[in-house]
Design a protein around this motif. Structure first.
Motif, PDB file in Angstrom:
ATOM      1  N   GLY A 216     -58.511 -80.932 -30.050  1.00 57.18           N
ATOM      2  CA  GLY A 216     -59.901 -80.633 -30.338  1.00 57.18           C
ATOM      3  C   GLY A 216     -60.633 -80.303 -29.054  1.00 57.18           C
ATOM      4  O   GLY A 216     -60.047 -79.742 -28.124  1.00 57.18           O
ATOM      5  N   LYS A 217     -61.894 -80.689 -28.994  1.00 53.80           N
ATOM      6  CA  LYS A 217     -62.683 -80.459 -27.785  1.00 53.80           C
ATOM      7  C   LYS A 217     -63.575 -81.668 -27.530  1.00 53.80           C
ATOM      8  O   LYS A 217     -63.940 -82.405 -28.449  1.00 53.80           O
ATOM      9  N   ASN A 218     -63.922 -81.866 -26.254  1.00 52.29           N
ATOM     10  CA  ASN A 218     -64.804 -82.970 -25.917  1.00 52.29           C
ATOM     11  C   ASN A 218     -66.256 -82.499 -25.874  1.00 52.29           C
ATOM     12  O   ASN A 218     -66.554 -81.333 -26.178  1.00 52.29           O
ATOM     13  N   SER A 219     -67.167 -83.404 -25.494  1.00 53.35           N
ATOM     14  CA  SER A 219     -68.593 -83.084 -25.528  1.00 53.35           C
ATOM     15  C   SER A 219     -68.979 -81.995 -24.534  1.00 53.35           C
ATOM     16  O   SER A 219     -70.041 -81.381 -24.668  1.00 53.35           O
ATOM     17  N   ASP A 220     -68.120 -81.721 -23.545  1.00 55.28           N
ATOM     18  CA  ASP A 220     -68.367 -80.631 -22.601  1.00 55.28           C
ATOM     19  C   ASP A 220     -67.791 -79.304 -23.085  1.00 55.28           C
ATOM     20  O   ASP A 220     -67.875 -78.290 -22.388  1.00 55.28           O
ATOM     21  N   GLY A 221     -67.181 -79.329 -24.265  1.00 53.33           N
ATOM     22  CA  GLY A 221     -66.582 -78.117 -24.806  1.00 53.33           C
ATOM     23  C   GLY A 221     -65.195 -77.825 -24.284  1.00 53.33           C
ATOM     24  O   GLY A 221     -64.637 -76.754 -24.544  1.00 53.33           O
ATOM     25  N   GLU A 222     -64.596 -78.772 -23.558  1.00 55.83           N
ATOM     26  CA  GLU A 222     -63.251 -78.574 -23.020  1.00 55.83           C
ATOM     27  C   GLU A 222     -62.191 -78.985 -24.040  1.00 55.83           C
ATOM     28  O   GLU A 222     -62.371 -79.963 -24.767  1.00 55.83           O
ATOM     29  N   PRO A 223     -61.083 -78.253 -24.108  1.00 61.13           N
ATOM     30  CA  PRO A 223     -60.018 -78.615 -25.049  1.00 61.13           C
ATOM     31  C   PRO A 223     -59.370 -79.933 -24.648  1.00 61.13           C
ATOM     32  O   PRO A 223     -59.261 -80.251 -23.458  1.00 61.13           O
ATOM     33  N   VAL A 224     -58.942 -80.714 -25.655  1.00 63.46           N
ATOM     34  CA  VAL A 224     -58.314 -82.004 -25.393  1.00 63.46           C
ATOM     35  C   VAL A 224     -57.070 -82.164 -26.259  1.00 63.46           C
ATOM     36  O   VAL A 224     -56.966 -81.592 -27.344  1.00 63.46           O
ATOM     37  N   LEU A 225     -56.143 -82.956 -25.745  1.00 66.10           N
ATOM     38  CA  LEU A 225     -54.926 -83.314 -26.464  1.00 66.10           C
ATOM     39  C   LEU A 225     -54.694 -84.800 -26.242  1.00 66.10           C
ATOM     40  O   LEU A 225     -54.667 -85.271 -25.104  1.00 66.10           O
ATOM     41  N   TYR A 226     -54.548 -85.550 -27.346  1.00 65.78           N
ATOM     42  CA  TYR A 226     -54.291 -86.982 -27.271  1.00 65.78           C
ATOM     43  C   TYR A 226     -53.021 -87.311 -28.044  1.00 65.78           C
ATOM     44  O   TYR A 226     -52.721 -86.700 -29.078  1.00 65.78           O
ATOM     45  N   PHE A 227     -52.295 -88.308 -27.532  1.00 65.61           N
ATOM     46  CA  PHE A 227     -51.082 -88.790 -28.182  1.00 65.61           C
ATOM     47  C   PHE A 227     -51.227 -90.261 -28.545  1.00 65.61           C
ATOM     48  O   PHE A 227     -51.932 -91.028 -27.875  1.00 65.61           O
ATOM     49  N   SER A 228     -50.526 -90.659 -29.613  1.00 66.28           N
ATOM     50  CA  SER A 228     -50.480 -92.054 -30.033  1.00 66.28           C
ATOM     51  C   SER A 228     -49.125 -92.327 -30.659  1.00 66.28           C
ATOM     52  O   SER A 228     -48.505 -91.427 -31.238  1.00 66.28           O
ATOM     53  N   SER A 229     -48.663 -93.566 -30.551  1.00 70.39           N
ATOM     54  CA  SER A 229     -47.381 -93.911 -31.166  1.00 70.39           C
ATOM     55  C   SER A 229     -47.523 -94.098 -32.674  1.00 70.39           C
ATOM     56  O   SER A 229     -46.679 -93.651 -33.452  1.00 70.39           O
ATOM     57  N   LYS A 230     -48.634 -94.725 -33.111  1.00 72.42           N
ATOM     58  CA  LYS A 230     -48.827 -94.959 -34.543  1.00 72.42           C
ATOM     59  C   LYS A 230     -50.249 -94.688 -35.021  1.00 72.42           C
ATOM     60  O   LYS A 230     -50.549 -94.904 -36.192  1.00 72.42           O
ATOM     61  N   GLY A 231     -51.131 -94.251 -34.134  1.00 70.20           N
ATOM     62  CA  GLY A 231     -52.463 -93.871 -34.565  1.00 70.20           C
ATOM     63  C   GLY A 231     -53.572 -94.831 -34.210  1.00 70.20           C
ATOM     64  O   GLY A 231     -54.745 -94.542 -34.470  1.00 70.20           O
ATOM     65  N   SER A 232     -53.241 -95.972 -33.618  1.00 70.40           N
ATOM     66  CA  SER A 232     -54.281 -96.952 -33.312  1.00 70.40           C
ATOM     67  C   SER A 232     -54.741 -96.898 -31.854  1.00 70.40           C
ATOM     68  O   SER A 232     -55.901 -97.156 -31.548  1.00 70.40           O
ATOM     69  N   VAL A 233     -53.846 -96.576 -30.934  1.00 68.29           N
ATOM     70  CA  VAL A 233     -54.172 -96.483 -29.508  1.00 68.29           C
ATOM     71  C   VAL A 233     -53.825 -95.077 -29.025  1.00 68.29           C
ATOM     72  O   VAL A 233     -52.711 -94.590 -29.252  1.00 68.29           O
TER      73      VAL A 233
END
Length: 323
Positions: A216-233
Motif C-alpha cells: 500500500g502507501k503510507n501517509s507521505d504517499g510512499e509505497p510500503v511492503l510489510y511481512f508477517s508470519s501469521k498476521g498479528s505482528v
C-alpha cells in the motif's frame, strides 16, 4: 553496468509474447484510463490461467499462453477472479458471482446483494467476497452467501488465503484473518503501530504457506511492503533496489499487484508503465525490470510461468527462470 543492461535486454527479448483472440499490440498513450476490454484480474487454474475483464469476458488461457476459450456474460463487469484445485469463481458488478469447474460451465452463485464485489478468495471449500463498508460475505459454492461475523469500517480491498488461514484488509488499515471462517481476528494496523510506523492505506494482501504480505502507501504517499508470519505482528521491508546504472534507488510507485514466485522464493511487485520489481529473501537484492511499454493490471503464475495481463486484452508470459 554493461552486464546488467545485457541481462535486462535479454529478459525482454526472451519474454514469451503469445497473441491470440482478443490480444492487441497497439497501446494508447493515456495509460491511466482503464478500458472495459482490459484484462484486470488473472489467476492460475489447472494447467493454465483465467483472465477476466470489465466487459464481462472470461478468457481461458492454456499453459503456453493461447486463449482456448473466451466467453462473455452479459451485463456483468468483472473485477476479480479466484481459483483453487477444483473451482473457479469470477465476480464483479451488482453482486454478480459465477462459479465453474473444469467443464468451463459457469453458474451463478446467490450473493444476496447488488453491491459490487471488490475481491474474492476460496478458503476451505467456501467462497468469500469483499465489498465496501466492511461487508464480507461467505458461503458454499452451491449455496447463497451469508454475512460473515466480522466488524470492519473500511472498504474491503483484498482477500487471500492459504490452507490454514484466510486474510483480508480494508482501506482503513484493518487487517483481519480467520482459521475457520467463523471466528475472526481484526487488527487496526495504524492504531497498533502508532509512533512506530507511519499510518498506511493498504491495497493488496497475499498469503503464502509461510508468510503474509501487504502492500500500500503510507501517509507521505510512499509505497510500503510489510511481512508477517501469521498476521498479528508486522515488519516493514524497505523498497530499495539497485538500478541499471548500479546505483541504489528508492521505489516511489504504488504497487498494483503482488505475487509470490515459490520456485525462486521471491515476491513480484507489479508497477505502472510495465515494470516489475523482484523481492527475494535477501533484502539487499531487489531488482527492477522494465517488461513492456503496455500497462499491466494484474499478475499471477504457476510453477513454470508468470502471467501478466493488462490493457487491450494484453497477455504476456514470462519464464520464471529469467527472473
Amino acid at each position: 553496468m554493461r552486464r546488467r543492461n545485457l541481462i535486462s535486454k535479454r529478459l525482454q527479448a526472451l519474454i514469451i509474447v503469445l497473441a491470440g483472440f482478443g490480444i492487441g499490440f497497439s497501446f494508447p498513450s493515456d495509460f491511466n484510463v482503464k478500458k472495459e476490454t482490459d484484462n484486470i484480474s488473472v489467476t492460475a487454474f489447472g494447467d493454465g490461467f483465467i483472465a477476466v475483464s470489465e466487459k464481462g469476458s472470461i478468457n481461458w488461457i492454456s499453459g503456453d499462453g493461447k486463449i482456448v476459450q473466451s466467453e462473455t456474460i452479459q451485463d456483468v463487469k468483472f473485477s476479480t477472479v479466484a481459483a483453487n484445485e477444483k473451482y473457479l469463481v469470477a465476480a464483479g458488478s451488482n453482486g454478480a458471482i459465477y462459479c465453474a469447474k473444469e467443464d468451463r460451465v459457469f453458474k451463478p452463485i446467490r450473493s444476496e446483494t447488488v453491491k459490487n464485489v471488490n475481491c474474492l478468495t476460496l478458503f476451505k471449500n467456501k467462497v468469500l467476497a469483499g465489498y465496501n463498508s466492511g461487508e464480507l460475505r461467505i458461503g458454499s459454492l452451491d449455496q447463497k452467501l451469508e454475512f460473515a461475523n466480522v466488524e470492519l469500517t473500511g472498504n474491503i480491498q483484498s482477500l487471500s488465503s492459504n490452507k490454514t488461514y484466510c486474510y483480508g484488509l480494508t482501506n482503513h488499515g484493518e487487517i483481519f484473518y480467520t482459521s475457520n471462517g467463523t471466528e475472526w481476528n481484526v487488527i487496526d494496523f495504524n492504531e497498533t503501530y502508532t509512533g512506530y510506523y507511519q499510518s498506511c492505506t493498504f491495497s493488496k494482501i497475499l498469503a503464502t504457506q509461510n508468510q503474509v504480505a501487504v502492500v500500500g502507501k503510507n501517509s507521505d504517499g510512499e509505497p510500503v511492503l510489510y511481512f508477517s508470519s501469521k498476521g498479528s505482528v508486522w515488519t516493514e521491508r524497505p523498497l530499495i533496489y539497485t538500478d541499471e546504472e548500479g546505483f541504489k534507488a528508492k521505489l516511489n510507485e504504488m504497487p498494483r499487484d503482488i505475487f509470490y514466485d515459490a520456485m525462486h522464493d521471491q515476491y513480484l511487485l507489479l508497477l505502472a508503465q510495465g515494470k516489475l520489481m523482484t523481492i527475494p529473501a535477501c533484502s539487499h537484492c531487489h531488482q527492477l525490470y522494465k517488461i513492456t511499454d503496455a500497462e499491466i493490471y494484474a499478475i499471477s503464475g504457476n510453477d513454470k510461468h508468470i502471467i501478466l495481463v493488462g490493457e487491450n486484452g494484453y497477455i504476456k508470459l514470462i519464464n520464471t527462470e529469467l527472473l
